[in-house]
Design a protein around this motif. Structure first.
Motif, PDB file in Angstrom:
ATOM      1  N   SER A 114      -6.140   0.613   3.535  1.00  0.00           N
ATOM      2  CA  SER A 114      -4.846   0.680   4.213  1.00  0.00           C
ATOM      3  C   SER A 114      -4.689   2.077   4.826  1.00  0.00           C
ATOM      4  CB  SER A 114      -3.700   0.292   3.288  1.00  0.00           C
ATOM      5  OG  SER A 114      -2.525   0.060   4.078  1.00  0.00           O
ATOM      6  N   ASP A 115      -3.550   2.753   4.614  1.00  0.00           N
ATOM      7  CA  ASP A 115      -3.355   4.001   5.345  1.00  0.00           C
ATOM      8  C   ASP A 115      -3.865   5.237   4.611  1.00  0.00           C
ATOM      9  OD1 ASP A 115      -2.304   2.326   7.178  1.00  0.00           O
ATOM     10  OD2 ASP A 115      -0.358   3.316   7.337  1.00  0.00           O
ATOM     11  N   ALA A 116      -4.631   5.040   3.538  1.00  0.00           N
ATOM     12  CA  ALA A 116      -5.379   6.176   2.993  1.00  0.00           C
ATOM     13  C   ALA A 116      -6.515   6.545   3.942  1.00  0.00           C
ATOM     14  CB  ALA A 116      -5.933   5.850   1.608  1.00  0.00           C
ATOM     15  N   ALA A 117      -6.909   5.593   4.816  1.00  0.00           N
ATOM     16  CA  ALA A 117      -7.875   5.850   5.901  1.00  0.00           C
ATOM     17  C   ALA A 117      -7.580   4.854   7.011  1.00  0.00           C
ATOM     18  CB  ALA A 117      -9.314   5.698   5.417  1.00  0.00           C
ATOM     19  N   HIS A 118      -6.973   5.306   8.095  1.00  0.00           N
ATOM     20  CA  HIS A 118      -6.629   4.387   9.190  1.00  0.00           C
ATOM     21  C   HIS A 118      -7.871   3.958   9.968  1.00  0.00           C
ATOM     22  CE1 HIS A 118      -2.690   6.154   8.429  1.00  0.00           C
ATOM     23  NE2 HIS A 118      -2.119   5.382   9.328  1.00  0.00           N
ATOM     24  N   PHE A 119      -8.838   4.889  10.162  1.00  0.00           N
ATOM     25  CA  PHE A 119      -9.979   4.654  11.062  1.00  0.00           C
ATOM     26  C   PHE A 119     -11.305   4.981  10.373  1.00  0.00           C
ATOM     27  CE2 PHE A 119      -6.438   5.534  14.006  1.00  0.00           C
ATOM     28  CZ  PHE A 119      -6.521   4.407  14.828  1.00  0.00           C
ATOM     29  N   GLY A 136      -7.450   0.844   7.386  1.00  0.00           N
ATOM     30  CA  GLY A 136      -6.237   0.048   7.553  1.00  0.00           C
ATOM     31  C   GLY A 136      -5.892  -0.362   8.960  1.00  0.00           C
ATOM     32  N   HIS A 137      -6.232   0.437   9.969  1.00  0.00           N
ATOM     33  CA  HIS A 137      -5.722   0.186  11.322  1.00  0.00           C
ATOM     34  C   HIS A 137      -6.830   0.166  12.371  1.00  0.00           C
ATOM     35  CE1 HIS A 137      -1.262   0.358  10.898  1.00  0.00           C
ATOM     36  NE2 HIS A 137      -1.489   1.166   9.863  1.00  0.00           N
ATOM     37  N   ASP A 138      -8.082   0.066  11.987  1.00  0.00           N
ATOM     38  CA  ASP A 138      -9.177   0.192  12.959  1.00  0.00           C
ATOM     39  C   ASP A 138      -9.529  -1.159  13.565  1.00  0.00           C
ATOM     40  OD1 ASP A 138     -11.693   0.685  14.264  1.00  0.00           O
ATOM     41  OD2 ASP A 138     -11.836   2.524  13.074  1.00  0.00           O
ATOM     42  N   SER A 182       0.846  -1.209   0.000  1.00  0.00           N
ATOM     43  CA  SER A 182       0.000   0.000   0.000  1.00  0.00           C
ATOM     44  C   SER A 182       0.870   1.244   0.000  1.00  0.00           C
ATOM     45  CB  SER A 182      -0.947  -0.005   1.201  1.00  0.00           C
ATOM     46  OG  SER A 182      -0.232   0.108   2.409  1.00  0.00           O
ATOM     47  N   HIS A 183       2.004   1.164   0.714  1.00  0.00           N
ATOM     48  CA  HIS A 183       3.014   2.225   0.720  1.00  0.00           C
ATOM     49  C   HIS A 183       4.260   1.649   1.380  1.00  0.00           C
ATOM     50  CE1 HIS A 183       0.966   2.528   4.556  1.00  0.00           C
ATOM     51  NE2 HIS A 183       1.804   3.432   5.027  1.00  0.00           N
ATOM     52  N   PHE A 184       5.316   2.446   1.487  1.00  0.00           N
ATOM     53  CA  PHE A 184       6.606   1.896   1.926  1.00  0.00           C
ATOM     54  C   PHE A 184       6.910   2.147   3.400  1.00  0.00           C
ATOM     55  CE2 PHE A 184       8.715   1.963  -2.587  1.00  0.00           C
ATOM     56  CZ  PHE A 184       7.940   0.862  -2.948  1.00  0.00           C
ATOM     57  N   TYR A 212       7.405   1.302   7.336  1.00  0.00           N
ATOM     58  CA  TYR A 212       7.988   0.070   7.881  1.00  0.00           C
ATOM     59  C   TYR A 212       6.951  -0.969   8.276  1.00  0.00           C
ATOM     60  CZ  TYR A 212       6.625   1.961  12.423  1.00  0.00           C
ATOM     61  OH  TYR A 212       5.899   2.458  13.467  1.00  0.00           O
ATOM     62  N   ASP A 213       5.768  -0.526   8.721  1.00  0.00           N
ATOM     63  CA  ASP A 213       4.777  -1.499   9.192  1.00  0.00           C
ATOM     64  C   ASP A 213       3.971  -2.099   8.038  1.00  0.00           C
ATOM     65  OD1 ASP A 213       3.782   1.202   9.054  1.00  0.00           O
ATOM     66  OD2 ASP A 213       1.960   0.583  10.094  1.00  0.00           O
ATOM     67  N   HIS A 214       4.336  -1.776   6.812  1.00  0.00           N
ATOM     68  CA  HIS A 214       3.608  -2.302   5.646  1.00  0.00           C
ATOM     69  C   HIS A 214       4.491  -3.108   4.692  1.00  0.00           C
ATOM     70  CE1 HIS A 214      -0.173  -0.145   6.552  1.00  0.00           C
ATOM     71  NE2 HIS A 214       0.673   0.594   7.258  1.00  0.00           N
ATOM     72  N   ILE A 215       5.827  -2.912   4.788  1.00  0.00           N
ATOM     73  CA  ILE A 215       6.716  -3.694   3.899  1.00  0.00           C
ATOM     74  C   ILE A 215       7.787  -4.450   4.692  1.00  0.00           C
ATOM     75  CG2 ILE A 215       6.362  -2.196   1.909  1.00  0.00           C
ATOM     76  CD1 ILE A 215       9.178  -1.009   2.433  1.00  0.00           C
TER      77      ILE A 215
HETATM   78 ZN   LIG Z   1       0.258   1.921   8.755  1.00  0.00          ZN
END
Ligand SMILES: [Zn+2]
Length: 269
Positions: free
Chosen positions: A200-205, A245-247, A100-102, A104-107
Motif C-alpha cells: 500500500s502506501d508504505a511504497a507507492h512505486f 500501492g499505486h504503481d 492500510s492507513h486512514f 481518504y483514498d484508502h478508507i
Molecule cells: Zn494512497
C-alpha cells in the motif's frame, strides 16, 4: 516480523483499480533532484486489494468516491462499489477490512461494510483521532466524515487496533510501519505461488522499493526509510513478491482476472 510460512495459502488475491492519474517523478519522490535521474511521467493507479480465504473475503482498503471528491486530479475509472459488483462481492458479507492507513483514498467506502471486522494500526488511530479532537484536520488527507466511519466500527465493537505484527486471517498478517502515516500497515499474504507483500502506501512505486526512495508525503522520513527496508527484508528473507500501492505497472506484471472481474482486477496470487 511474521514468517508467511506459518500462514495458509489464500485461494485468490486480486489488485483492483478504481482510478488513475499521471504524476511527475519529481513531484512524488522526495528530494528527487538529488538522485541525478531525468524527470518524467509515472502512471499512478488507485487500488484496493481482495483476499479470498477460508473465512471469506478480506479487503485491504476500500477506495473512495473520486467523482464526489476530486482532490488531486484523480480520474475515476470504475467506482469501488461497481468494482465489487464486477467481482461478485456482496459488501454486507465481507469478513474483514484491513485499512492500510486512514487517508481518504484508502478508507473512503468503509461504511459499505456494516458487519466487517476493521483492522487498523493503533498508532494510526491515535494520530488521526487526536487531530480530530483538537480540530486540526484542515488540509489533511482525511476528514471528519472519513474518521466517523472508523468511529462507528469501534462503537460496534468491530475495530481491531494492531500495534505489533499480527496474524489477522488464515492467510494474512499485518506489520505496522511508520513513515507515510504513523500507523501504516504493510500486509503479507501467503499464496500457492509464494508470499506477497501488499505495501500500500508504505511504497507507492517500484522505484521506492528498488532504490529506497521516500515518497514526498510523510509524517516521519526516517520511519519511511525503515518501512522500505522492512519491505525489502520481507522480500529477501521470505522470497516474497512486493506489490507497491499505486504503481500502474502492477497491471502489466500480473494476469487479468477471469470474466467481468478482469475489467478492473489482476490476479496477484
Ligand atoms: Zn494512497
Amino acid at each position: 516480523m511474521i514468517d508467511p510460512a506459518v500462514l495458509a495459502p489464500a485461494r485468490e488475491v486480486l489488485s483492483v483499480k478504481y482510478a488513475e492519474r499521471r504524476v511527475r517523478r519529481s513531484d512524488v519522490f522526495h528530494d528527487y533532484g538529488s538522485y541525478g535521474d531525468p524527470d518524467g511521467w509515472l502512471d499512478m493507479d488507485y487500488n484496493f486489494w481482495v483476499i479470498r480465504d477460508d473465512d471469506g473475503v478480506t479487503l485491504v482498503d476500500t477506495g473512495y468516491d473520486v467523482a464526489a471528491r476530486d482532490w488531486l486530479g484523480e480520474i475515476p475509472v470504475t467506482t469501488p462499489p461497481e468494482c465489487l459488483e464486477l467481482l461478485e462481492i456482496d459488501p454486507t458479507s465481507v469478513t474483514r477490512v484491513i485499512t492500510s492507513h486512514f487517508h481518504y483514498d484508502h478508507i473512503g467506502h468503509l461504511g459499505l461494510f456494516p458487519t466487517a471486522e476493521v483492522v487498523s494500526g493503533g498508532a494510526e488511530y491515535d494520530y488521526w483521532f487526536a487531530k480530530r479532537d483538537s480540530g486540526a484536520l484542515g488540509g489533511e488527507f482525511t476528514t471528519e466524515a472519513d474518521l466517523a466511519v472508523v468511529q462507528r466500527a469501534e462503537d460496534a465493537g468491530r475495530l481491531r487496533l494492531v500495534r505489533e505484527p499480527a496474524r489477522v486471517g488464515p492467510s494474512v498478517a499485518v506489520h505496522p510501519v511508520g513513515g507515510h502515516c504513523p500507523g501504516e500497515l504493510v500486509v503479507t499474504v501467503q499464496t500457492a505461488r509464494g508470499p506477497l507483500v501488499l505495501a500500500s502506501d508504505a511504497a507507492h512505486f517500484y522505484e521506492q522499493i528498488q532504490h529506497g526512495w521516500p515518497f514526498f508525503a510523510f509524517t516521519d522520513l526516517d520511519e519511511m526509510r525503515e518501512g522500505l527496508a522492512t519491505i525489502n527484508t520481507m522480500a529477501d528473507r521470505f522470497g516474497a513478491t512486493v506489490v507497491p500501492g499505486h504503481d500502474a505497472r502492477t497491471r502489466e506484471r500480473f494476469p487479468a482476472a477471469a470474466g467481468r472481474a478482469g475489467q478492473v482486477a489482476v490476479v496477484l496470487g
